[in-house]
Design a protein around this motif. Structure first.
Motif, mmCIF file in Angstrom:
data_model
loop_
_atom_site.group_PDB
_atom_site.id
_atom_site.type_symbol
_atom_site.label_atom_id
_atom_site.label_comp_id
_atom_site.label_asym_id
_atom_site.label_seq_id
_atom_site.Cartn_x
_atom_site.Cartn_y
_atom_site.Cartn_z
ATOM 1 N N LEU A 123 54.146 106.455 29.312
ATOM 2 C CA LEU A 123 54.362 105.658 30.514
ATOM 3 C C LEU A 123 53.029 105.451 31.227
ATOM 4 O O LEU A 123 52.142 106.303 31.183
ATOM 5 C CB LEU A 123 55.357 106.348 31.445
ATOM 6 C CG LEU A 123 56.777 106.511 30.896
ATOM 7 C CD1 LEU A 123 57.599 107.400 31.824
ATOM 8 C CD2 LEU A 123 57.455 105.152 30.736
ATOM 9 N N SER A 124 52.906 104.311 31.893
ATOM 10 C CA SER A 124 51.670 104.030 32.629
ATOM 11 C C SER A 124 51.540 104.979 33.821
ATOM 12 O O SER A 124 52.529 105.516 34.337
ATOM 13 C CB SER A 124 51.654 102.579 33.118
ATOM 14 O OG SER A 124 52.592 102.397 34.177
ATOM 15 N N LEU A 125 50.311 105.183 34.256
ATOM 16 C CA LEU A 125 50.058 106.036 35.420
ATOM 17 C C LEU A 125 50.753 105.464 36.647
ATOM 18 O O LEU A 125 51.328 106.218 37.456
ATOM 19 C CB LEU A 125 48.551 106.140 35.663
ATOM 20 C CG LEU A 125 48.110 106.971 36.872
ATOM 21 C CD1 LEU A 125 48.583 108.419 36.732
ATOM 22 C CD2 LEU A 125 46.591 106.919 37.026
ATOM 23 N N GLU A 126 50.741 104.128 36.786
ATOM 24 C CA GLU A 126 51.377 103.491 37.944
ATOM 25 C C GLU A 126 52.887 103.742 37.952
ATOM 26 O O GLU A 126 53.477 104.062 38.995
ATOM 27 C CB GLU A 126 51.109 101.986 37.935
ATOM 28 C CG GLU A 126 49.652 101.597 38.087
ATOM 29 C CD GLU A 126 48.893 101.585 36.762
ATOM 30 O OE1 GLU A 126 47.732 101.128 36.757
ATOM 31 O OE2 GLU A 126 49.457 102.020 35.746
ATOM 32 N N TRP A 127 53.516 103.601 36.773
ATOM 33 C CA TRP A 127 54.966 103.813 36.688
ATOM 34 C C TRP A 127 55.317 105.262 37.037
ATOM 35 O O TRP A 127 56.273 105.528 37.764
ATOM 36 C CB TRP A 127 55.452 103.461 35.289
ATOM 37 C CG TRP A 127 56.935 103.637 35.103
ATOM 38 C CD1 TRP A 127 57.572 104.742 34.617
ATOM 39 C CD2 TRP A 127 57.968 102.683 35.417
ATOM 40 N NE1 TRP A 127 58.934 104.539 34.605
ATOM 41 C CE2 TRP A 127 59.201 103.284 35.087
ATOM 42 C CE3 TRP A 127 57.956 101.391 35.931
ATOM 43 C CZ2 TRP A 127 60.425 102.635 35.266
ATOM 44 C CZ3 TRP A 127 59.172 100.735 36.107
ATOM 45 C CH2 TRP A 127 60.388 101.358 35.782
ATOM 46 N N LYS A 128 54.524 106.205 36.517
ATOM 47 C CA LYS A 128 54.805 107.611 36.777
ATOM 48 C C LYS A 128 54.638 107.947 38.263
ATOM 49 O O LYS A 128 55.412 108.736 38.816
ATOM 50 C CB LYS A 128 53.890 108.496 35.923
ATOM 51 C CG LYS A 128 54.272 108.492 34.443
ATOM 52 C CD LYS A 128 53.532 109.543 33.644
ATOM 53 C CE LYS A 128 52.085 109.171 33.446
ATOM 54 N NZ LYS A 128 51.393 110.109 32.508
ATOM 55 N N ARG A 129 53.649 107.337 38.911
ATOM 56 C CA ARG A 129 53.438 107.615 40.338
ATOM 57 C C ARG A 129 54.581 107.077 41.190
ATOM 58 O O ARG A 129 55.163 107.803 42.009
ATOM 59 C CB ARG A 129 52.117 107.002 40.792
ATOM 60 C CG ARG A 129 50.880 107.801 40.400
ATOM 61 C CD ARG A 129 49.631 107.120 40.910
ATOM 62 N NE ARG A 129 48.429 107.873 40.583
ATOM 63 C CZ ARG A 129 47.188 107.445 40.801
ATOM 64 N NH1 ARG A 129 46.991 106.244 41.346
ATOM 65 N NH2 ARG A 129 46.153 108.188 40.490
ATOM 66 N N TRP A 130 54.893 105.786 41.016
ATOM 67 C CA TRP A 130 55.915 105.174 41.869
ATOM 68 C C TRP A 130 57.314 105.676 41.533
ATOM 69 O O TRP A 130 58.127 105.913 42.430
ATOM 70 C CB TRP A 130 55.852 103.653 41.748
ATOM 71 C CG TRP A 130 54.687 103.045 42.472
ATOM 72 C CD1 TRP A 130 53.491 102.695 41.932
ATOM 73 C CD2 TRP A 130 54.604 102.749 43.870
ATOM 74 N NE1 TRP A 130 52.652 102.187 42.908
ATOM 75 C CE2 TRP A 130 53.316 102.205 44.104
ATOM 76 C CE3 TRP A 130 55.479 102.881 44.941
ATOM 77 C CZ2 TRP A 130 52.897 101.792 45.375
ATOM 78 C CZ3 TRP A 130 55.070 102.476 46.217
ATOM 79 C CH2 TRP A 130 53.789 101.949 46.416
#
Length: 285
Positions: A123-130
């Motif tokens: 998973l992308s870093l952005e997806w994991k953060r949000w």
């Protein structure tokens, strides 16, 4: 002496016959080769002593679609390779298995199914953060810092606050973090302001614009270039005179499904293989 030689030869011939591999004729359908082994003997696999394996086997795990496509194209044979997709959109689970030596089309073209390539996408870093902070309440200052740190993910969408608007809101959060929340003010145009009171002076108030909704645009998988818009509701709760904030992503499962469908379509097109939704049988079956 001659009789002894004849007995020894007879014994050797009998042993050779016992160990002879019986190969069925081509017209003997449904039969398999077999060997008769005397009691007390063991059959040893000596393939590892050869210079090369007798056939391809094994399972390699790839972490992005491009690597999966390249490896599959390198080894796949159209009639004896197939891709299986195991997907749960609600749970956010997605994985592919390419069985490179799957059964062929002809009824007698059976393969072992033990040469495989698995895609376990990161998973992308952005997806994991949000996604990881979805529905997670944060103190006012922490929420402001989160918005500021991830400001680049705010999408410009008509009727929604821009990245600049969200930055101004985050800065206002920080400026008012040591003040006491007083009330919500609903504006005639549909907007909302939050009013704060100075702790040392009840007469000193300040207002800040509060956005009830905003939109982010982020990739789902690592290495992907497509950013998918996701609407988010902004919520807050008063704890005494302090506020805690959180956001609620609107149907992220739909975005995940769109991203998965896009990847599968690309893989199907570039590999030329069928994609079946399910799990392949065990290679040992």
């Amino acid at each position: 002496m001659e009789n002894l030689k004849q007995d020894v030869q007879a014994a050797l011939d009998a042993g050779a016959a016992l160990g002879e591999i019986r190969v069925p004729q081509q017209n003997e359908e449904g039969t398999v080769p077999f060997v008769v082994v005397p009691a007390g003997y063991a059959v040893k696999d000596i393939e590892k002593l050869l210079l090369h394996p007798t056939r391809k086997r094994g399972n390699v795990t790839l972490l992005d679609a491009s690597s999966f496509i390249d490896y599959t194209k390198k080894h796949a044979i159209t009639d004896t390779s197939a891709i299986y997709a195991d997907v749960d959109y609600e749970a956010g689970r997605y994985g592919l298995v390419a069985v490179l030596n799957d059964h062929g089309t002809e009824h007698d073209y059976a393969m072992w199914g033990d040469f495989r390539a698995s895609l376990t996408p990161m998973l992308s870093l952005e997806w994991k953060r949000w996604k990881g902070n979805n529905h997670k309440a944060m103190p006012q200052a922490d929420f402001a810092a989160f918005i500021e740190d991830n400001l680049g993910d705010i999408a410009t969408v008509d009727g929604m606050p821009t990245g600049s608007d969200m930055l101004n809101m985050a800065l206002a959060f920080q400026m008012n973090s040591d003040k006491r929340f007083k009330k919500v003010i609903d504006l005639q145009g549909g907007g909302t302001n939050l009013e704060f009171v100075d702790q040392a002076d009840e007469e000193t108030t300040s207002k800040m614009q509060f956005f009830k909704r905003f939109t982010i645009g982020i990739p789902v998988f690592q290495g992907a270039t497509d950013g998918y818009p996701i609407e988010a509701r902004l919520k807050f709760r008063m704890n005494g005179g302090a506020l805690s904030f959180w956001y609620e992503l609107v149907r992220p499962d739909r975005v995940f499904k769109t991203a998965v469908s896009s990847e599968i379509a690309k893989i199907k097109e570039e590999t030329g293989l069928m994609v079946l939704f399910g799990v392949p049988s065990s290679a040992k079956e």
